[in-house]
Design an enzyme around this catalytic site. Sequence first.
Site, PDB file in Angstrom:
ATOM      1  CD  GLN A 137      -2.361   1.334   2.845  1.00 22.37           C
ATOM      2  OE1 GLN A 137      -1.531   0.562   3.499  1.00 22.37           O
ATOM      3  NE2 GLN A 137      -3.377   2.508   3.108  1.00 22.37           N
ATOM      4  CB  SER A 140       2.634   7.533   4.985  1.00 28.09           C
ATOM      5  OG  SER A 140       1.396   6.542   5.106  1.00 28.09           O
ATOM      6  CD  GLU A 255      -4.177   0.644   6.652  1.00 28.02           C
ATOM      7  OE1 GLU A 255      -4.607   1.584   6.581  1.00 28.02           O
ATOM      8  OE2 GLU A 255      -3.009   0.395   6.989  1.00 28.02           O
ATOM      9  CG  ASN A 377      -4.132   4.762  19.856  1.00 28.39           C
ATOM     10  OD1 ASN A 377      -3.902   4.078  18.588  1.00 28.39           O
ATOM     11  ND2 ASN A 377      -3.892   4.356  20.936  1.00 28.39           N
ATOM     12  CD  GLU A 378      -1.719  10.435  19.389  1.00 35.35           C
ATOM     13  OE1 GLU A 378      -2.098   9.295  18.599  1.00 35.35           O
ATOM     14  OE2 GLU A 378      -1.203  10.193  20.581  1.00 35.35           O
TER      15      GLU A 378
HETATM   16  C1  LIG Z   1       3.882  -0.743  10.901  1.00 34.99           C
HETATM   17  C2  LIG Z   1       3.503  -0.041  10.393  1.00 34.99           C
HETATM   18  C3  LIG Z   1       2.586  -0.178   8.528  1.00 34.99           C
HETATM   19  C4  LIG Z   1       2.625   0.877   8.105  1.00 34.99           C
HETATM   20  N1  LIG Z   1       2.513   0.587   7.108  1.00 34.99           N
HETATM   21  C5  LIG Z   1       2.388   1.118   5.738  1.00 34.99           C
HETATM   22  C6  LIG Z   1       1.477   0.855   4.357  1.00 34.99           C
HETATM   23  O1  LIG Z   1       1.810  -0.455   4.241  1.00 34.99           O
HETATM   24  N2  LIG Z   1       1.185   1.095   3.742  1.00 34.99           N
HETATM   25  C7  LIG Z   1       1.891   3.517   4.354  1.00 34.99           C
HETATM   26  O2  LIG Z   1       0.935   4.563   3.181  1.00 34.99           O
HETATM   27  N3  LIG Z   1       1.652   3.457   5.024  1.00 34.99           N
HETATM   28  C8  LIG Z   1       1.912   2.744   6.566  1.00 34.99           C
HETATM   29  N4  LIG Z   1       1.692   3.545   7.235  1.00 34.99           N
HETATM   30  C9  LIG Z   1       2.181   4.299   8.144  1.00 34.99           C
HETATM   31  C10 LIG Z   1       1.045   4.902   8.786  1.00 34.99           C
HETATM   32  O3  LIG Z   1      -0.319   5.057   8.204  1.00 34.99           O
HETATM   33  C11 LIG Z   1       1.143   5.958   9.122  1.00 34.99           C
HETATM   34  O4  LIG Z   1       1.803   5.964  10.428  1.00 34.99           O
HETATM   35  C12 LIG Z   1       0.337   6.979  10.068  1.00 34.99           C
HETATM   36  O5  LIG Z   1      -1.185   7.133   9.216  1.00 34.99           O
HETATM   37  C13 LIG Z   1       1.162   8.333  10.851  1.00 34.99           C
HETATM   38  O6  LIG Z   1       1.101   9.478   9.754  1.00 34.99           O
HETATM   39  P1  LIG Z   1       2.446   9.583  10.274  1.00 34.99           P
HETATM   40  O7  LIG Z   1       3.680   8.720  10.228  1.00 34.99           O
HETATM   41  O8  LIG Z   1       2.674  11.074   9.327  1.00 34.99           O
HETATM   42  O9  LIG Z   1       2.668  11.003  11.668  1.00 34.99           O
HETATM   43  P2  LIG Z   1       1.916  12.066  11.629  1.00 34.99           P
HETATM   44  O10 LIG Z   1       1.146  12.368  11.152  1.00 34.99           O
HETATM   45  O11 LIG Z   1       3.255  12.976  11.103  1.00 34.99           O
HETATM   46  O12 LIG Z   1       1.901  12.134  13.052  1.00 34.99           O
HETATM   47  C14 LIG Z   1       2.352  12.616  14.022  1.00 34.99           C
HETATM   48  C15 LIG Z   1       1.740  13.171  15.200  1.00 34.99           C
HETATM   49  O13 LIG Z   1       0.913  14.099  15.816  1.00 34.99           O
HETATM   50  C16 LIG Z   1       0.099  13.655  15.889  1.00 34.99           C
HETATM   51  N5  LIG Z   1      -1.821  14.044  15.059  1.00 34.99           N
HETATM   52  C17 LIG Z   1      -0.948  14.225  13.636  1.00 34.99           C
HETATM   53  N6  LIG Z   1      -2.202  15.080  13.084  1.00 34.99           N
HETATM   54  C18 LIG Z   1      -3.282  14.954  14.339  1.00 34.99           C
HETATM   55  C19 LIG Z   1      -4.577  15.891  14.090  1.00 34.99           C
HETATM   56  N7  LIG Z   1      -5.414  15.753  13.374  1.00 34.99           N
HETATM   57  N8  LIG Z   1      -5.069  15.632  15.957  1.00 34.99           N
HETATM   58  C20 LIG Z   1      -3.961  15.629  17.001  1.00 34.99           C
HETATM   59  N9  LIG Z   1      -3.497  14.687  16.349  1.00 34.99           N
HETATM   60  C21 LIG Z   1      -2.493  14.704  15.610  1.00 34.99           C
HETATM   61  C22 LIG Z   1       0.008  11.650  15.914  1.00 34.99           C
HETATM   62  O14 LIG Z   1      -0.845  11.310  16.161  1.00 34.99           O
HETATM   63  C23 LIG Z   1       1.185  11.477  15.706  1.00 34.99           C
HETATM   64  O15 LIG Z   1       1.397  11.373  17.143  1.00 34.99           O
HETATM   65  C24 LIG Z   1       2.142   2.281   8.488  1.00 34.99           C
HETATM   66  C25 LIG Z   1       2.802   2.595   9.624  1.00 34.99           C
HETATM   67  C26 LIG Z   1       3.202   1.615  10.728  1.00 34.99           C
HETATM   68  C27 LIG Z   1       3.438   2.089  11.738  1.00 34.99           C
END
Ligand SMILES: Cc1cc2nc3c(=O)[nH]c(=O)nc-3n(C[C@H](O)[C@H](O)[C@H](O)COP(=O)(O)OP(=O)(O)OC[C@H]3O[C@@H](n4cnc5c(N)ncnc54)[C@H](O)[C@@H]3O)c2cc1C
Length: 409
Positions: A137, A140, A255, A377-378
């Site tokens: 997928q 991100s 998902e 979670n947030e």
């Molecule tokens: C094990 C694992 C597998 C994954 N596999 C895939 C995959 O196969 N394909 C893919 O595309 N993605 C994948 N992901 C990515 C995943 O979808 C993202 O990590 C996730 O959506 C969070 O995005 P980010 O890491 O950019 O964090 P950010 O969006 O940058 O968030 C950073 C922090 O800010 C907080 N935050 C952000 N926005 C808000 C808001 N509006 N309100 C409150 N708090 C907020 C978040 O909770 C977090 O604590 C995977 C992630 C993990 C951990």
Amino acid sequence: MDFEDSPAEAAFRAEVRAFLESHATRRTGTDADWSRGAMNEDPQRQRAYVERCRAWMATLYDNGWAGITWPKEWGGRGGTPAESIIFNGEAQQFDVTTGFIGAAQQLVGPPLLHFGSPEQKERYLRPLLRGDEMWCQLFSEPGAGSDLAALATRAVADGDEWVVNGQKVWTSEAQHADFGILLARTDPDVPKHKGITFFIVDMRSPGIEIRPLVQATGLAHFNEVFLTDVRIPAANVVGTLHGGWAPARATLASEAGLIGGAGLTSTFDAVLTLARAQGRTHEPLVRQELARVYTNERIQRFLGMRMQTAVMHKRGTPPDPSVMKNFFAGSLSLRTELAVMLEGAAGMLAGADAPQDGFWQRQFVGQFSARIGGGTNEVHRNMIGERALGLPPEPRADKDVPWRSLPRS
Ligand SMILES: Cc1cc2nc3c(=O)[nH]c(=O)nc-3n(C[C@H](O)[C@H](O)[C@H](O)COP(=O)(O)OP(=O)(O)OC[C@H]3O[C@@H](n4cnc5c(N)ncnc54)[C@H](O)[C@@H]3O)c2cc1C
């Protein structure tokens, strides 16, 4: 709640049990279970685990048990959600799993089934269901995770093809994938949700570079994926041009439910077995923590039962998928923290030096990914606030602003 099977469901359950008894062995909750082997640093054992997952998917498909709710015409069973719940409930007692290949199937299946062209369905759905082809997928990006619609990977039309440039990150199992579902921006001059297209990309296309990311567990489960002038045939657009947000939502909805229903590798029973083996069940603190783990697991199970009652018996409302997802992540943390604590000083060891070949250590470190993957979670709490509690939505100042005009890091 209502757990009584109708006569038809009871007959179906008996059929499921007979199939599982003749094709699998019962789960023991110990190291002897191959289905516990998802997180192993040894590449050979990892490969063996993936092959067993594939073999189990092929067994399901060949015996008519794959894709229980999928239409028969695409290799599924054409069954009901209730039958799917029955099958999953029974399968939990057996030492089987479809692992990440099965998870990918649940991410890729819904958008292809609902938005794919007849040619795409014909080409991709059966091998996806049988586990013959692996998928990843590509959603991100470094600047687009929680705010996925902000994504910046660009696709530009060139005759019958699209030329894609950009970077994806956290792409689970991309290093093993044959195909990927990819979101790319095809119109930067409209608001962010409106200019995205959903593509199928062959992961062996020239211009795709996959760099594994090693996590704290020591495993490289996910990757950075760089796309440089990658050419994708126009026929690989899923749904409508610039309308990729709709199939993307189908994936994201699946998902959250998928993660919320996961977590069978470590259970309360496994923690209790560990506490007994360590001779610590008489300690008040251990008893208190065991009670917390047990209570959380029961609540999680009750949420599942509420879902079951709503789906199977059309009574009550199913719990919100975000509640289930966050509860799953919380329960997993409680279980793994207690297990590592129970192991005492040996709990600080890693890998093969640790007790049970490092099973609980991997679960402990891996728990954090459950709080992030599939939406943090947030972010799920925001959804619970909006959807379940009816709180005012988050302010969305960029809703009507063209993506090109949005500030980006
Ligand atoms: C094990 C694992 C597998 C994954 N596999 C895939 C995959 O196969 N394909 C893919 O595309 N993605 C994948 N992901 C990515 C995943 O979808 C993202 O990590 C996730 O959506 C969070 O995005 P980010 O890491 O950019 O964090 P950010 O969006 O940058 O968030 C950073 C922090 O800010 C907080 N935050 C952000 N926005 C808000 C808001 N509006 N309100 C409150 N708090 C907020 C978040 O909770 C977090 O604590 C995977 C992630 C993990 C951990």
